[in-house]
Motif scaffolding. Sequence first.
Motif, PDB file in Angstrom:
ATOM      1  N   ASP A  55       0.832  -1.220   0.000  1.00  0.00           N
ATOM      2  CA  ASP A  55       0.000   0.000   0.000  1.00  0.00           C
ATOM      3  C   ASP A  55       0.860   1.260   0.000  1.00  0.00           C
ATOM      4  O   ASP A  55       2.040   1.214   0.317  1.00  0.00           O
ATOM      5  CB  ASP A  55      -0.768   0.072   1.331  1.00  0.00           C
ATOM      6  N   PHE A  56       0.177   2.361  -0.265  1.00  0.00           N
ATOM      7  CA  PHE A  56       0.735   3.671   0.079  1.00  0.00           C
ATOM      8  C   PHE A  56      -0.179   4.208   1.177  1.00  0.00           C
ATOM      9  O   PHE A  56      -1.156   4.890   0.886  1.00  0.00           O
ATOM     10  CB  PHE A  56       0.738   4.616  -1.134  1.00  0.00           C
ATOM     11  N   PRO A  57       0.069   3.839   2.435  1.00  0.00           N
ATOM     12  CA  PRO A  57      -0.902   4.179   3.488  1.00  0.00           C
ATOM     13  C   PRO A  57      -1.014   5.678   3.713  1.00  0.00           C
ATOM     14  O   PRO A  57      -0.063   6.419   3.433  1.00  0.00           O
ATOM     15  CB  PRO A  57      -0.327   3.495   4.727  1.00  0.00           C
ATOM     16  N   VAL A  58      -2.183   6.093   4.216  1.00  0.00           N
ATOM     17  CA  VAL A  58      -2.347   7.523   4.495  1.00  0.00           C
ATOM     18  C   VAL A  58      -1.484   7.952   5.662  1.00  0.00           C
ATOM     19  O   VAL A  58      -0.953   9.058   5.699  1.00  0.00           O
ATOM     20  CB  VAL A  58      -3.823   7.912   4.811  1.00  0.00           C
ATOM     21  N   GLU A  59      -1.330   7.024   6.639  1.00  0.00           N
ATOM     22  CA  GLU A  59      -0.491   7.396   7.782  1.00  0.00           C
ATOM     23  C   GLU A  59       0.966   7.344   7.329  1.00  0.00           C
ATOM     24  O   GLU A  59       1.328   6.537   6.472  1.00  0.00           O
ATOM     25  CB  GLU A  59      -0.732   6.462   8.980  1.00  0.00           C
ATOM     26  N   SER A  60       1.796   8.255   7.881  1.00  0.00           N
ATOM     27  CA  SER A  60       3.207   8.223   7.502  1.00  0.00           C
ATOM     28  C   SER A  60       3.923   7.202   8.359  1.00  0.00           C
ATOM     29  O   SER A  60       3.725   7.137   9.564  1.00  0.00           O
ATOM     30  CB  SER A  60       3.820   9.593   7.732  1.00  0.00           C
ATOM     31  N   LYS A  61       4.773   6.401   7.709  1.00  0.00           N
ATOM     32  CA  LYS A  61       5.515   5.403   8.491  1.00  0.00           C
ATOM     33  C   LYS A  61       6.389   6.080   9.548  1.00  0.00           C
ATOM     34  O   LYS A  61       6.633   5.524  10.602  1.00  0.00           O
ATOM     35  CB  LYS A  61       6.338   4.509   7.580  1.00  0.00           C
ATOM     36  N   PHE A  62       6.844   7.322   9.244  1.00  0.00           N
ATOM     37  CA  PHE A  62       7.752   7.988  10.181  1.00  0.00           C
ATOM     38  C   PHE A  62       7.092   8.237  11.540  1.00  0.00           C
ATOM     39  O   PHE A  62       7.752   8.280  12.558  1.00  0.00           O
ATOM     40  CB  PHE A  62       8.270   9.309   9.598  1.00  0.00           C
ATOM     41  N   ASP A  63       5.746   8.402  11.544  1.00  0.00           N
ATOM     42  CA  ASP A  63       5.057   8.619  12.811  1.00  0.00           C
ATOM     43  C   ASP A  63       4.951   7.329  13.617  1.00  0.00           C
ATOM     44  O   ASP A  63       4.653   7.359  14.802  1.00  0.00           O
ATOM     45  CB  ASP A  63       3.644   9.179  12.568  1.00  0.00           C
ATOM     46  N   SER A  64       5.139   6.184  12.943  1.00  0.00           N
ATOM     47  CA  SER A  64       4.940   4.913  13.636  1.00  0.00           C
ATOM     48  C   SER A  64       6.232   4.147  13.889  1.00  0.00           C
ATOM     49  O   SER A  64       6.216   3.115  14.535  1.00  0.00           O
ATOM     50  CB  SER A  64       4.026   3.996  12.805  1.00  0.00           C
TER      51      SER A  64
END
Length: 473
Positions: free
Chosen positions: A142-151
């Motif tokens: 996917d290209f998720p809406v949430e940024s991976k950097f926040d997680s």
Amino acid sequence: MTHSAQKTQKNLYIKTWGCQMNVYDSHRISDVLKPLGYTLSDTPENADMIVLNTCHIREKATEKVFSELGRLKPYKEEQQKKTESRVLLAVAGCVAQAEGNIITERAPYVDLVFGPQTYHRLPEMVSRLTGERRKKRVIDTDFPVESKFDSLPEEQNSQGAAAFLSIQEGCDKFCTFCVVPYTRGAEYSRSLQSIVDEAHKLVDQGAKEINLLGQNVNAYHGEGLNGSTANLPDLLYALSKIEGLERLRYTTSHPRDMDDLLIQAHGDLEKLMPFLHLPIQSGSDKILDAMNRKHTSDHYRESIQKLRKARPDIAMSSDIIVGFPGETDEDFEETMQLVRDIDFASCYSFKYSARPGTPAAAMQNLVREDVKTERLTRLQELISEQQYTYNKTFMGKTIPILFDRKGKEGSKSAGFIQGRSPYNHAIHVKGQDRLIGQIVDVHITQTRPSSLSGDIVTSEYESSDLKTVVGQN
Ligand code: 5AD
Ligand code: SF4
């Protein structure tokens, strides 16, 4: 053995291809897997999870992945037999993003496929594969809406003295030959504060140099302080205030985004190293236009002039593609002339290869393979000559080297310590391991086409200041 005891003893093997962004991602993948009990190992033997972090930028990438999968399959089977538990074989990165389904069709023993934007979800993916109702396979591209950097976990394994920090990802430029806008997605910039925080952590862990990464790093426009938007110069000035951080670099840049403020930062900031990788791709305006590069060769020449005025010792590096569809002998001669005019300290060059799904892949006026080969050979001869001539100017000089590793056992550099000059030369010298992690003056005694070597400066050589050394060029 208890369940949790098993967890603390899992081995993780990651093989990384491609750019520095992939190297950074591999570090972060291991950070994400650490709380699950996985510890990095430098061999696939006894691995409980194997990750191939792949690159799709040029041809043969997919074939390389399949041949590596074939090589690693027996390690997976052996370890499964030994531990009687599931060993995960994963394909990550840009080939996974672009060709996930083909991978699982051709290599059904692959357990997990994930793209560059989803690896923060690895704990969930792993539990779906190893939990009670275990799935046969997980694909997450996917290209998720949430940024991976926040997680991503705040906790990071140390990267040592020279660290990478990803500040921007993806690309909106759509050069017609390039897969990046499709594999990495749209441009995204992290906030200035989150980058400064990560930089502090890296410095606390021993980093003296940070290389800021992005596919289009000088297009960086993250959330700044007090609701403003920060650009790359803002970020560089902010990072240069961090005590203990001695060196900054950034890569890879686009000529269109090389604005005056950024050029000025090269003049203002001592910590910003005098080396810049600025891909031009071609010296012909007709080809640059067909590539959708959005700049001309003269614009490039002017930017370099300004950069050299701001920082006279700056070493320039570039990428060039030969044999793009429609490239005539005259177009190629324009590229050769541009290379002569700029005088690069280093330059990468490639034969054009059609990448599936890109606009250039549908172009008709292809250049013959033998013509491409002949052009590449001529260009590389010119570049090697320039690079060697440049390196020779360092003979007898003293330059500060950041040592960041020991030479690999069994390689030519075994018994040496290795590091980088401000100009990004690879350097190895005979020296004590305790110098790793330090910036030490080295007197250059040998120059080669792609590296330098020398002696650690003791009292017999005067340590000289960077600008004085280079002023002699
Ligand atoms: N063919 C050849 N070289 C390519 N590059 C990117 N896409 C292609 C392609 N389709 C080169 C460019 C880029 C570098 C990372 O790889 O020069 O700057
Ligand atoms: Fe690819 Fe062009 Fe974007 Fe660079 S600027 S990543 S070459 S599309």
